[in-house]
Design an enzyme around this catalytic site. Structure first.
Site, short mmCIF file in Angstrom:
data_model
loop_
_atom_site.label_atom_id
_atom_site.label_comp_id
_atom_site.label_asym_id
_atom_site.label_seq_id
_atom_site.Cartn_x
_atom_site.Cartn_y
_atom_site.Cartn_z
N ARG A 51 26.76 3.08 -12.15
CA ARG A 51 26.74 3.82 -10.93
C ARG A 51 27.40 5.01 -11.19
O ARG A 51 26.86 6.16 -10.98
CB ARG A 51 27.45 3.11 -9.77
CG ARG A 51 27.74 4.13 -8.77
CD ARG A 51 27.79 3.24 -7.42
NE ARG A 51 28.64 1.93 -7.58
CZ ARG A 51 30.05 2.01 -7.66
NH1 ARG A 51 30.79 3.16 -7.56
NH2 ARG A 51 30.23 0.56 -7.72
N TYR A 103 11.46 20.51 6.19
CA TYR A 103 10.73 19.13 5.84
C TYR A 103 11.40 18.06 6.88
O TYR A 103 12.37 18.16 7.22
CB TYR A 103 11.49 18.49 4.51
CG TYR A 103 10.74 17.41 4.09
CD1 TYR A 103 9.65 16.95 3.66
CD2 TYR A 103 11.88 16.26 3.95
CE1 TYR A 103 9.21 15.52 3.32
CE2 TYR A 103 11.40 14.76 3.63
CZ TYR A 103 9.96 14.48 3.24
OH TYR A 103 9.40 13.42 2.91
N ASP A 175 16.51 24.37 -0.98
CA ASP A 175 15.59 23.04 -1.26
C ASP A 175 14.55 23.77 -2.11
O ASP A 175 13.53 24.46 -1.55
CB ASP A 175 15.32 22.47 0.04
CG ASP A 175 14.24 21.31 -0.32
OD1 ASP A 175 13.53 21.33 -1.42
OD2 ASP A 175 14.10 20.42 0.64
N LYS A 200 8.38 15.27 -6.34
CA LYS A 200 7.35 16.20 -6.47
C LYS A 200 6.99 16.91 -7.60
O LYS A 200 6.43 16.18 -8.68
CB LYS A 200 7.47 17.21 -5.35
CG LYS A 200 8.29 16.64 -3.92
CD LYS A 200 7.30 15.56 -3.35
CE LYS A 200 7.97 14.87 -2.08
NZ LYS A 200 8.70 15.71 -1.25
C1 LIG Z 1 9.85 15.02 0.00
C2 LIG Z 1 10.72 16.26 0.12
C3 LIG Z 1 12.11 15.85 0.53
C4 LIG Z 1 12.60 14.57 0.49
O1 LIG Z 1 12.51 13.88 -0.82
P1 LIG Z 1 12.42 12.49 -1.05
O2 LIG Z 1 12.20 12.43 -2.62
O3 LIG Z 1 11.19 11.98 -0.68
O4 LIG Z 1 13.47 11.57 -0.61
C5 LIG Z 1 13.01 17.02 0.82
N1 LIG Z 1 12.46 18.22 1.00
C6 LIG Z 1 11.32 18.49 0.66
C7 LIG Z 1 10.56 20.07 0.72
C8 LIG Z 1 10.03 17.79 0.18
O5 LIG Z 1 8.99 17.95 0.06
#
Ligand SMILES: *Cc1c(COP(=O)(O)O)cnc(C)c1O
Length: 384
Positions: A51, A103, A175, A200
C-alpha cells in the site's frame, strides 16, 4: 543518463525505467507482492508493504511525473480517487472554485460527498478572468479546472489562472485528462497540481482504470503521499504495469488521434445537417488562439450538435454508428461516441446541464486511431 535532459518523446519511453538488477529485464517486472522481507526490523531494500509502495507502481509514478515535468508523481486506483486525495488536503470551511463544465463524476464527488464535510464548491464559468476573481475570498484554497473541458471542449487559459492563484496564494489544480502531457503540461505554465484519469489517453487501450497526481511542490507532495497511504486507494501492480506499457506509445497515438480529429472536425463542420462543432482546432472556436498557444495540437475530443436537436434524433444517430462504439469513456485507440446528457453528465441537474450547453442533442466523440476515412463514412451514414 540524465533522463530529464531527453526530449519528451524519449522520456515517454525511458522515463519510468528502473534498474532491474536480477536479470537486466528491459521492462520493469510486475511485482505481485503485498509485503517485503526485512533483515532486522526497519532494515529493508526500500519497500515494506505494497500500500505504501510497490516497485512497479514506483516505475509508473516516476514516468508520469517525468512526462508532466513534475518532481513527484502518485498513482491512484482511479481518476476519482486521485481527485478525492486532492480535496482531502483541504479542511472543513475551505472553499473551492471549479469550472462549471466539469466531468460528471467530479461534480458529484464535490457536490454530494465533500459538501457534507463542509467544503464549499463554486461551479462557475471561467471564460472571463473577472468572473473567477469575483468568486475568490479569504476561504478559497483551491481552483480546480479541466481544459479542454468536458463535454463542451472549452479552453481555459492556464497561465492566466496561474497568475491569479499566485497573487492570492491559492492552489491551482488542472485535470489534464483530455489533453495528456503530450499536448499540454500545466506545471510548466504555473499550475501546482496536475491530475489525470490515466484510464484515458495515458493508458490508452481501454483496459485499465487508474488515476494520477503530479506536483513540483514538496509540501503538497508530502500531504498527497500521506493520504495515498492512509486512505489506501492505490492501483495494483498489474494495473500499474498496463498503464506503464500504454504510456510508451503515447506520442505516436496522440499524433494519429489529432490527425484523425482534424479530418473529422472539418468533415462535420461542412456537413449540412450539423449546426455546431466544438473542437479547439477550428478557427471559429472561441478560444482557438489560447489552445494554439498552450497546446502543441488540438486533441481528439470533440462534440457536435445536429440541426435537429431532438433527443430521438441524437439517440438514432449514436445507435447507428458501426465503427464508433457507443460507450462511456475516451482516450483509447478505438473511437467512441457518447451522449453526454444521458451518459457521462446524467448526474448533473437538467437545468444546470442545459445552461452549460449540454443539450439533449449534443453528441461527443473520442476520435481513435483507425482509418480516418472509415470514421468519416461511419459518421456520414449515422447522421443521415
Ligand atoms: C474519466 C475522467 C475522470 C475520472 O477518472 P476515472 O479514472 O474514471 O476514475 C476525471 N476527469 C476526467 C476529465 C475524466 O474524463
Amino acid at each position: 543518463m540524465k533522463k530529464t535532459k531527453l526530449g519528451l518523446n524519449s522520456r515517454i519511453i525511458h522515463g519510468g525505467q528502473i534498474q532491474e538488477k536480477g536479470y537486466g529485464a528491459v521492462m520493469p517486472p510486475v511485482y505481485f507482492t503485498s509485503t517485503y522481507s526485512q533483515k532486522k526490523p526497519g532494515e529493508h531494500l526500500g519497500y515494506e508493504y505494497s500500500r505504501s509502495g510497490n516497485p512497479t507502481r514506483t516505475a509508473l509514478e516516476s514516468l508520469m511525473a517525468n512526462i508532466e515535468s513534475g518532481k513527484y508523481g502518485f498513482a491512484f486506483s482511479s481518476g476519482m480517487a486521485a481527485i478525492d486525495a486532492v480535496i482531502k488536503t483541504l479542511n472543513p470551511g475551505d472553499e473551492v472554485v471549479a469550472t462549471n463544465d466539469l466531468y460528471g463524476g467530479t461534480y458529484r464527488l464535490f457536490k454530494e460527498l465533500f459538501s457534507k464535510y463542509n467544503v464549499t464548491f463554486h461551479f462557475i464559468s471561467f471564460e472571463s478572468i473577472e468572473n473567477v476573481r469575483k468568486h475568490i475570498n479569504k476561504k478559497t484554497k483551491l481552483i480546480w479546472v479541466e481544459t479542454p473541458t468536458n463535454p463542451m471542449i472549452r479552453i481555459i487559459d492556464i497561465k492566466k489562472i496561474a497568475s491569479l492563484t499566485n497573487e492570492h496564494k491559492i492552489l491551482f489544480a488542472v485535470d489534464n485528462t483530455f489533453a495528456s502531457p503530450y499536448l499540454q503540461r500545466p506545471l510548466e505554465m504555473g499550475a501546482d497540481i496536475v491530475m489525470h484519469s490515466a484510464t484515458k489517453f495515458l493508458a490508452g487501450h481501454s483496459d485499465v482504470i487508474l488515476g494520477a497526481l503530479i506536483t513540483n511542490n514538496e509540501t503538497i507532495a508530502n500531504k498527497i503521499k500521506f493520504i495515498q497511504n492512509a486512505s489506501g486507494a492505490i492501483p495494483g501492480p498489474m494495473d500499474s504495469y498496463l498503464t506503464l506499457r500504454g504510456i510508451k506509445t503515447l506520442h505516436i497515438r496522440m499524433q494519429r488521434h489529432c490527425e484523425n480529429a482534424k479530418k473529422i472536425a472539418n468533415f462535420l463542420n461542412s456537413h449540412p445537417k450539423v449546426s455546431n462543432v466544438f473542437w479547439p482546432g477550428l478557427k471559429d472556436h472561441p478560444a482557438h488562439l489560447v489552445a494554439k498557444k498552450q497546446m502543441s495540437d488540438y486533441g481528439s475530443m470533440m462534440s457536435f450538435k445536429l440541426k435537429d436537436e431532438s433527443l430521438s434524433k441524437a439517440f438514432k444517430t449514436v445507435s447507428r454508428m458501426r465503427v464508433f462504439t457507443l460507450a462511456e469513456s475516451l482516450g483509447g485507440v478505438e473511437s467512441l461516441v457518447g451522449h453526454p446528457a444521458s451518459m457521462t453528465h446524467a448526474s448533473i441537474p437538467k437545468n444546470k446541464r442545459i445552461k452549460n450547453g449540454v443539450s439533449d442533442g449534443l453528441i461527443r466523440l473520442s476520435v481513435g486511431i483507425e482509418e480516418a476515412s472509415d470514421l468519416i463514412s461511419d459518421l456520414d451514414n449515422a447522421i443521415k
